[in-house]
Every structure is written in structure tokens, then in C-alpha cells.
Write a protein that holds these residues in place. Structure first.
Motif, PDB file in Angstrom:
ATOM      1  N   GLU A 213       0.827  -1.196   0.000  1.00 57.85           N
ATOM      2  CA  GLU A 213       0.000   0.000   0.000  1.00 57.85           C
ATOM      3  C   GLU A 213       0.869   1.257   0.000  1.00 57.85           C
ATOM      4  OE1 GLU A 213      -2.695  -0.287   3.285  1.00 57.85           O
ATOM      5  OE2 GLU A 213      -4.223  -1.286   2.055  1.00 57.85           O
ATOM      6  N   GLN A 214       1.953   1.230   0.770  1.00 54.75           N
ATOM      7  CA  GLN A 214       2.857   2.369   0.804  1.00 54.75           C
ATOM      8  C   GLN A 214       3.517   2.570  -0.560  1.00 54.75           C
ATOM      9  OE1 GLN A 214       6.009   2.044   3.679  1.00 54.75           O
ATOM     10  NE2 GLN A 214       6.604   4.187   3.481  1.00 54.75           N
ATOM     11  N   ARG A 215       3.897   1.462  -1.191  1.00 53.98           N
ATOM     12  CA  ARG A 215       4.497   1.537  -2.516  1.00 53.98           C
ATOM     13  C   ARG A 215       3.529   2.131  -3.527  1.00 53.98           C
ATOM     14  NH1 ARG A 215       6.622  -4.070  -4.537  1.00 53.98           N
ATOM     15  NH2 ARG A 215       4.422  -4.385  -5.065  1.00 53.98           N
ATOM     16  N   GLU A 216       2.256   1.742  -3.432  1.00 57.73           N
ATOM     17  CA  GLU A 216       1.252   2.275  -4.344  1.00 57.73           C
ATOM     18  C   GLU A 216       1.010   3.761  -4.087  1.00 57.73           C
ATOM     19  OE1 GLU A 216      -2.096  -0.241  -3.745  1.00 57.73           O
ATOM     20  OE2 GLU A 216      -1.331  -1.860  -5.036  1.00 57.73           O
ATOM     21  N   ARG A 217       1.021   4.146  -2.792  1.00 57.63           N
ATOM     22  CA  ARG A 217       0.838   5.569  -2.469  1.00 57.63           C
ATOM     23  C   ARG A 217       1.999   6.405  -3.012  1.00 57.63           C
ATOM     24  NH1 ARG A 217      -1.137   3.518   2.543  1.00 57.63           N
ATOM     25  NH2 ARG A 217       0.926   3.824   3.491  1.00 57.63           N
ATOM     26  N   LEU A 218       3.228   5.856  -2.852  1.00 61.03           N
ATOM     27  CA  LEU A 218       4.402   6.559  -3.367  1.00 61.03           C
ATOM     28  C   LEU A 218       4.348   6.693  -4.876  1.00 61.03           C
ATOM     29  CD1 LEU A 218       7.252   5.035  -1.155  1.00 61.03           C
ATOM     30  CD2 LEU A 218       6.355   7.371  -1.077  1.00 61.03           C
ATOM     31  N   ALA A 219       3.873   5.614  -5.534  1.00 61.42           N
ATOM     32  CA  ALA A 219       3.748   5.652  -6.990  1.00 61.42           C
ATOM     33  C   ALA A 219       2.719   6.699  -7.405  1.00 61.42           C
ATOM     34  CB  ALA A 219       3.360   4.283  -7.519  1.00 61.42           C
ATOM     35  N   GLN A 220       1.632   6.789  -6.633  1.00 57.45           N
ATOM     36  CA  GLN A 220       0.598   7.778  -6.938  1.00 57.45           C
ATOM     37  C   GLN A 220       1.114   9.200  -6.740  1.00 57.45           C
ATOM     38  OE1 GLN A 220      -2.970   7.230  -4.653  1.00 57.45           O
ATOM     39  NE2 GLN A 220      -4.037   8.960  -5.598  1.00 57.45           N
ATOM     40  N   LEU A 225       3.279  14.265  -8.874  1.00 59.62           N
ATOM     41  CA  LEU A 225       4.393  15.205  -8.993  1.00 59.62           C
ATOM     42  C   LEU A 225       4.824  15.360 -10.448  1.00 59.62           C
ATOM     43  CD1 LEU A 225       6.589  14.226  -5.896  1.00 59.62           C
ATOM     44  CD2 LEU A 225       5.286  16.345  -6.224  1.00 59.62           C
ATOM     45  N   ARG A 226       4.817  14.235 -11.177  1.00 58.85           N
ATOM     46  CA  ARG A 226       5.194  14.289 -12.593  1.00 58.85           C
ATOM     47  C   ARG A 226       4.222  15.171 -13.371  1.00 58.85           C
ATOM     48  NH1 ARG A 226       3.829  12.327 -17.272  1.00 58.85           N
ATOM     49  NH2 ARG A 226       2.071  11.183 -16.367  1.00 58.85           N
ATOM     50  N   LEU A 232       3.702  22.733 -14.613  1.00 60.02           N
ATOM     51  CA  LEU A 232       4.552  23.879 -14.304  1.00 60.02           C
ATOM     52  C   LEU A 232       5.411  24.265 -15.503  1.00 60.02           C
ATOM     53  CD1 LEU A 232       5.503  25.884 -12.174  1.00 60.02           C
ATOM     54  CD2 LEU A 232       7.195  24.192 -11.427  1.00 60.02           C
ATOM     55  N   GLN A 233       5.939  23.233 -16.171  1.00 57.50           N
ATOM     56  CA  GLN A 233       6.747  23.494 -17.353  1.00 57.50           C
ATOM     57  C   GLN A 233       5.904  24.158 -18.454  1.00 57.50           C
ATOM     58  OE1 GLN A 233       8.411  19.695 -18.356  1.00 57.50           O
ATOM     59  NE2 GLN A 233      10.192  19.947 -16.999  1.00 57.50           N
ATOM     60  N   GLN A 234       4.666  23.679 -18.606  1.00 59.07           N
ATOM     61  CA  GLN A 234       3.781  24.269 -19.608  1.00 59.07           C
ATOM     62  C   GLN A 234       3.456  25.725 -19.263  1.00 59.07           C
ATOM     63  OE1 GLN A 234       2.931  22.993 -22.419  1.00 59.07           O
ATOM     64  NE2 GLN A 234       1.525  24.630 -23.088  1.00 59.07           N
ATOM     65  N   PHE A 235       3.216  25.952 -17.964  1.00 59.08           N
ATOM     66  CA  PHE A 235       2.924  27.326 -17.524  1.00 59.08           C
ATOM     67  C   PHE A 235       4.117  28.242 -17.770  1.00 59.08           C
ATOM     68  CE2 PHE A 235       3.338  30.512 -14.152  1.00 59.08           C
ATOM     69  CZ  PHE A 235       2.202  31.267 -14.400  1.00 59.08           C
ATOM     70  N   ALA A 236       5.311  27.725 -17.453  1.00 52.76           N
ATOM     71  CA  ALA A 236       6.526  28.522 -17.657  1.00 52.76           C
ATOM     72  C   ALA A 236       6.714  28.837 -19.139  1.00 52.76           C
ATOM     73  CB  ALA A 236       7.739  27.777 -17.117  1.00 52.76           C
ATOM     74  N   TYR A 237       6.389  27.868 -19.975  1.00 54.11           N
ATOM     75  CA  TYR A 237       6.522  28.087 -21.425  1.00 54.11           C
ATOM     76  C   TYR A 237       5.563  29.186 -21.911  1.00 54.11           C
ATOM     77  CZ  TYR A 237       6.072  27.304 -26.442  1.00 54.11           C
ATOM     78  OH  TYR A 237       5.991  27.480 -27.795  1.00 54.11           O
ATOM     79  N   VAL A 238       4.304  29.064 -21.435  1.00 53.62           N
ATOM     80  CA  VAL A 238       3.304  30.053 -21.848  1.00 53.62           C
ATOM     81  C   VAL A 238       3.665  31.440 -21.329  1.00 53.62           C
ATOM     82  CG1 VAL A 238       0.884  30.743 -21.594  1.00 53.62           C
ATOM     83  CG2 VAL A 238       1.470  28.347 -22.033  1.00 53.62           C
ATOM     84  N   ALA A 239       4.081  31.480 -20.048  1.00 56.62           N
ATOM     85  CA  ALA A 239       4.456  32.776 -19.471  1.00 56.62           C
ATOM     86  C   ALA A 239       5.629  33.386 -20.212  1.00 56.62           C
ATOM     87  CB  ALA A 239       4.796  32.596 -18.001  1.00 56.62           C
ATOM     88  N   SER A 240       6.600  32.556 -20.538  1.00 55.65           N
ATOM     89  CA  SER A 240       7.777  33.047 -21.272  1.00 55.65           C
ATOM     90  C   SER A 240       7.359  33.568 -22.635  1.00 55.65           C
ATOM     91  CB  SER A 240       8.793  31.909 -21.412  1.00 55.65           C
ATOM     92  OG  SER A 240       9.891  32.327 -22.209  1.00 55.65           O
TER      93      SER A 240
END
Length: 243
Positions: A213-220, A225-226, A232-240
């Protein structure tokens, strides 16, 4: 000659002795056994026989009546089983030690014949699964597996039986107390004799439900985060681009 060699007396000594000088049982008990043999009520006996050296050996005796020159006598075929009985006793003691150790372990412990037929489970197995011994024998244990794990687990186990390689797999087992399926790490090793032939399989099932269960939570969390990083990368691109 074989009797002389075994008991340590020459022929003349043996033929002049009474059976009570060899059989270490009380004389009255010997008489009862001899009478039982002469009446053919019992044929096989186990006696402690005393050798000329004073050593006591356990023997198995096959005895019965025989007519010699018009006289009814008793014949006895004596087989020394001392070493066999010692080996059986050592095996019983070894089995007792194994069961004692297995029943103190937190894991579910089991063993099988060389062909994979399950013949032993420790107390923890029966407590967890709620099965009775006769229900777990053979492949009866498999009825406790999660339906989604059943086929793959048995397929992997049978392949290990054929190849002789160690078994290791994660699968779920139903808990009798609440019907919940819990994750376990199953492991089994083949035990071989001096010639390399498999004589038994020893296995354990270690509960890893919380770790899974902990492994599945970490994977989630990692996946979240991914995605957050991509956003975040998309936002930075648009802002730039807008800047």
C-alpha cells in the motif's frame, strides 16, 4: 552362525542357554509372549535382547510353532532394528523441533513433497486462513488466493517444480477474520539430498500488505508530482511566450 555372530556366543553356548538369558524382559512376560506365538495369536514381536557384551539391542522377532522330531517347538527369526529405531526417534525429534520453530515464526510456513503436494502448514496458516488441515493439503491451499492471482501463482509454482528453481512471488491471501485479501511475499526453496535430488520444498509467506500500500501511495504521489511538473513546465513556457 549369524546368531552366534550377533549375540557373541558360540554355538554350544547358545544352545545351552534359556531365552530369558537373552531377552531382557521379565521372565513371566516372556512366557506370555511365547504362549501367544505358539497359539499363533501373534507372530511379530519387538524385544530388547542382551548380547554377550551386555549391550541391549532392539530386535524384531517373527515367531511361530514348528514340529521337529515329533516335538512342538518355537522358531524365531530375529532382525536387529536398533539403528532403524534410533533413526526414527531422531526423525521424530527433528520433526518436533521443526514444528516448534515454525509455530513460533510470524510467517505462514509450509512444506511439500518433491512433487509439490502440500503436506504441512504451521499454526499461523490455519489461524490466518481459517482452513483445516485436510482443506489445505495438496492444492487445497489455493482456494485462499485472490481470484486475480490464482492462475498466475499456480503457473509459476508448477514451473518451479519442473525446473527446480526457487519460487518467489507476490500474491494475495484471504484473511478468515474479515474476508479481506492481504498481500504476501511467497518464497520456497527445494531441499536436496546428497545426490542433488529434491526431497522436499520449504516455503514461507510473509505479509507485505502495508508495504504494498505504501508503494502504491508513493507511486501515486510520484505520478502526481510528474503531472504537476509538466503543468509547471507548460505554464513557464506560456508565461515566457507571453513575456
Amino acid at each position: 552362525p549369524a546368531a552366534s555372530a550377533f549375540y557373541g556366543y558360540d554355538h554350544d553356548q547358545l544352545t545351552s542357554m534359556r531365552i530369558s538369558q537373552i531377552n531382557a524382559l521379565p521372565p513371566d512376560e516372556i512366557a506370555v509372549r511365547m504362549k501367544s506365538a505358539s497359539r499363533q495369536e501373534q507372530r511379530t514381536f519387538q524385544f530388547p535382547h542382551r548380547l554377550a557384551s551386555g549391550e541391549i539391542r532392539n530386535v524384531q522377532v517373527y515367531s511361530g510353532p514348528i514340529i521337529v522330531s515329533g516335538r512342538e517347538l518355537l522358531y524365531s527369526i530375529v532382525h536387529d532394528v536398533t539403528d532403524q529405531l534410533r533413526a526414527e526417534q531422531a526423525l521424530r525429534e527433528s520433526e518436533l523441533r521443526f514444528r516448534t520453530v515454525a509455530n513460533t515464526m510470524p510467517q505462514l510456513v509450509w512444506s511439500t513433497r518433491p512433487d509439490g503436494y502440500h503436506v504441512y502448514f504451521n499454526d499461523q496458516w490455519y489461524e490466518f486462513t481459517g482452513q483445516k488441515p485436510q482443506e489445505s493439503e495438496g492444492e487445497g491451499f489455493a482456494s485462499t488466493l485472490h481470484p486475480d492471482d490464482y492462475r498466475q501463482t499456480l503457473a509459476e509454482w508448477h514451473e518451479c517444480l519442473q525446473t527446480g528453481r526457487s519460487f518467489e512471488m507476490e500474491y494475495r491471501i484471504r484473511r478468515a477474520s474479515d474476508g479481506q485479501y492481504r498481500w504476501f511475499l511467497g518464497r520456497a526453496l527445494p531441499v536436496r539430498d546428497e545426490d542433488g535430488k529434491i526431497v522436499t520444498w520449504m516455503g514461507t509467506c510473509t505479509e507485505i500488505h502495508d508495504q504494498i500500500e505504501q508503494r502504491e501511495r508513493l507511486a501515486q504521489v510520484s505520478e502526481e508530482l510528474r503531472r504537476s511538473n509538466e503543468d509547471l513546465q507548460q505554464f513557464a513556457y506560456v508565461a515566457s511566450h507571453d513575456l
